[in-house]
Design a protein around this motif. Structure first.
Motif, mmCIF file in Angstrom:
data_model
loop_
_atom_site.group_PDB
_atom_site.id
_atom_site.type_symbol
_atom_site.label_atom_id
_atom_site.label_comp_id
_atom_site.label_asym_id
_atom_site.label_seq_id
_atom_site.Cartn_x
_atom_site.Cartn_y
_atom_site.Cartn_z
ATOM 1 N N ARG A 23 0.836 -1.202 0.000
ATOM 2 C CA ARG A 23 0.000 0.000 0.000
ATOM 3 C C ARG A 23 0.870 1.250 0.000
ATOM 4 O O ARG A 23 1.798 1.381 0.781
ATOM 5 N N LYS A 24 0.520 2.173 -0.902
ATOM 6 C CA LYS A 24 1.345 3.375 -1.050
ATOM 7 C C LYS A 24 0.816 4.566 -0.275
ATOM 8 O O LYS A 24 1.440 5.622 -0.282
ATOM 9 N N GLY A 25 -0.343 4.430 0.355
ATOM 10 C CA GLY A 25 -0.909 5.560 1.098
ATOM 11 C C GLY A 25 -2.404 5.551 0.994
ATOM 12 O O GLY A 25 -2.983 4.772 0.223
ATOM 13 N N ARG A 26 -3.047 6.450 1.793
ATOM 14 C CA ARG A 26 -4.508 6.370 1.866
ATOM 15 C C ARG A 26 -5.208 6.849 0.601
ATOM 16 O O ARG A 26 -6.379 6.552 0.374
ATOM 17 N N ASN A 27 -4.499 7.601 -0.237
ATOM 18 C CA ASN A 27 -5.118 8.054 -1.488
ATOM 19 C C ASN A 27 -4.797 7.169 -2.691
ATOM 20 O O ASN A 27 -5.166 7.485 -3.811
ATOM 21 N N TYR A 52 -9.548 2.474 3.333
ATOM 22 C CA TYR A 52 -9.437 3.793 2.676
ATOM 23 C C TYR A 52 -10.313 3.828 1.421
ATOM 24 O O TYR A 52 -11.511 3.624 1.503
ATOM 25 N N GLU A 83 -4.484 10.011 -6.890
ATOM 26 C CA GLU A 83 -3.195 9.329 -7.088
ATOM 27 C C GLU A 83 -3.412 8.018 -7.839
ATOM 28 O O GLU A 83 -4.512 7.467 -7.833
ATOM 29 N N SER A 86 -2.468 1.804 -5.669
ATOM 30 C CA SER A 86 -1.364 0.995 -5.129
ATOM 31 C C SER A 86 -1.264 -0.319 -5.892
ATOM 32 O O SER A 86 -0.186 -0.901 -5.997
#
Ligand code: NAD
Ligand code: ZN
Length: 353
Positions: A23-27, A52, A83, A86
């Motif tokens: 996972r690259k982040g919540r967006n 998310y 974005e 992921s």
């Protein structure tokens, strides 16, 4: 090649753990394309955890993937999220696996997917993508192609970036496949083996995988000693090995002609291969004899007369599509294939189907 693979009954439960590392982040969501046959099937979907902005998109599989459909799915993601995802996860048969591969490629490569149909036209690595087959046979889980129907041709996006980064092989997921479909998609694997093993492109790499898959197919479709679970496990591995075999060789006459049926009439890959292969004794005598034995043992009716009402211009379209797949013919017949395969020969074959 696929860089990571897990195998085993229940291994689908490892999906969350596998994805959490990526996972690259919540967006940056994970997008799950799931065969719509699983809509409302809590046994499967309740095991997918959404966090998310993650999303499940159910995909209808009546038709095979098209370039227009891929471009639309990519645009939907770009418009909805700030974005890039992921990861893209495909859960289903060859149709859904190919959609997941194509979307992951087109998120990082500019323009329309039709411009990448062919060999090694992709410039940039895809988004992280995971394949989870729920029916066995196509080898789409392992191959370096994603087959798309475009405005002018049915052809794969073949590239080193196409294979999945991760595959989860859980044979239990195939438990509810209907019998006819089990046979058609299973026979896709058998035909991959025959076309690879008898082809002029054959090499020791392809042969070692092709022979294994061929033996497994005979055990599954002609033997009597396997339990249901053993047969599911083995067919999943046959599919994998069959796909590995063609990854480094090529398919042949059945696939070339089946693409013609698919392009003009929308006949799906597995059943299309069966319709064609049934008439290919002249090219694959041993393989076709075994195929007929398997068909009889499982009481499978292969549709016939699907070309009965076609006119000459329609036959010409199918013949054009089939003949455009030059590597397939070269593999099947040899470098001089153009002197042996005539339009008339293909016309006569199509008329029998
Ligand atoms: P599919 O994905 O179209 O699925 C066939 C049917 O089986 C569908 O109705 C589907 O809903 C159903 N199904 C799938 N899993 C099920 C389950 N567990 N329980 C009940 N029903 C289930 O068929 P396929 O034969 O797997 O794939 C055909 C597609 O794969 C074609 O688009 C073909 O072009 C492509 N293909 C790709 C490659 C490759 O290397 N990329 C190779 C061969 C074929
Ligand atoms: Zn195939």
């Amino acid at each position: 090649m696929v860089s990571r693979v897990v195998f085993g009954r229940g291994s689908f439960n490892q999906l969350d753990d596998i994805l959490s590392l990526k996972r690259k982040g919540r967006n940056a969501p994970f997008i799950f394309y799931v065969d719509d046959v699983f809509k409302g099937n809590h046994w499967l979907t309740s095991r997918i955890t959404l966090s998310y902005k993650d999303k499940i998109i159910y995909v209808p599989t009546k038709e095979e993937p098209s370039t227009g459909q891929i471009d639309q799915l990519v645009e939907d993601i770009i418009l909805e999220y700030s974005e890039l995802p992921s990861g893209i996860i495909g859960i289903g048969g060859g149709t859904v696996l190919d959609i997941a591969k194509a979307v992951s490629l087109m998120l990082t490569n500019k323009g329309e997917s039709k411009d990448y149909q062919g060999w090694d036209l992709i410039k940039h690595a895809a988004i992280y993508h995971v394949g989870i087959p729920t029916i066995s046979g196509t080898g789409a889980e392992v191959s370096r192609t994603t087959i798309l129907t475009g405005p002018v041709r049915k052809l794969g996006i073949n590239s080193d970036y196409t294979p999945f980064d991760q595959v989860i092989l859980d044979p239990e997921l195939t438990k509810d496949v209907p019998k006819d479909q089990w046979f058609y998609t299973g026979m896709d694997c058998f035909v991959h083996c025959v076309e690879s093993l008898t082809g002029t492109y054959l090499n020791a790499f392809s042969e070692s995988y092709g022979e294994k898959a061929f033996e497994l197919c005979k055990e599954i479709f002609l033997g009597d000693s396997l339990s249901v679970e053993e047969a599911q496990d083995k067919l999943m591995m046959a599919s994998w090995h069959g796909g590995m075999s063609i990854a480094y060789s090529q398919v042949g006459v059945a696939h070339a002609m089946s693409y013609g049926l698919g392009y003009l009439l929308g006949v799906k890959h597995g059943i299309g291969n069966c319709i064609v292969f049934d008439h290919l004794e002249a090219f694959y005598p041993e393989g076709v004899a075994i195929f007929k034995e398997m068909k009889a043992k499982h009481n499978i009716e292969i549709p016939s007369g699907i070309c009965a009402d076609l006119d000459q211009s329609q036959f010409d379209i199918m013949i054009d599509v089939a003949l455009s797949l030059e590597p397939l013919w070269e593999n099947a017949i040899g470098k001089n294939w153009k002197t042996i395969i005539t339009r008339q020969k293909l016309l006569e074959l199509y008329k029998k189907m």
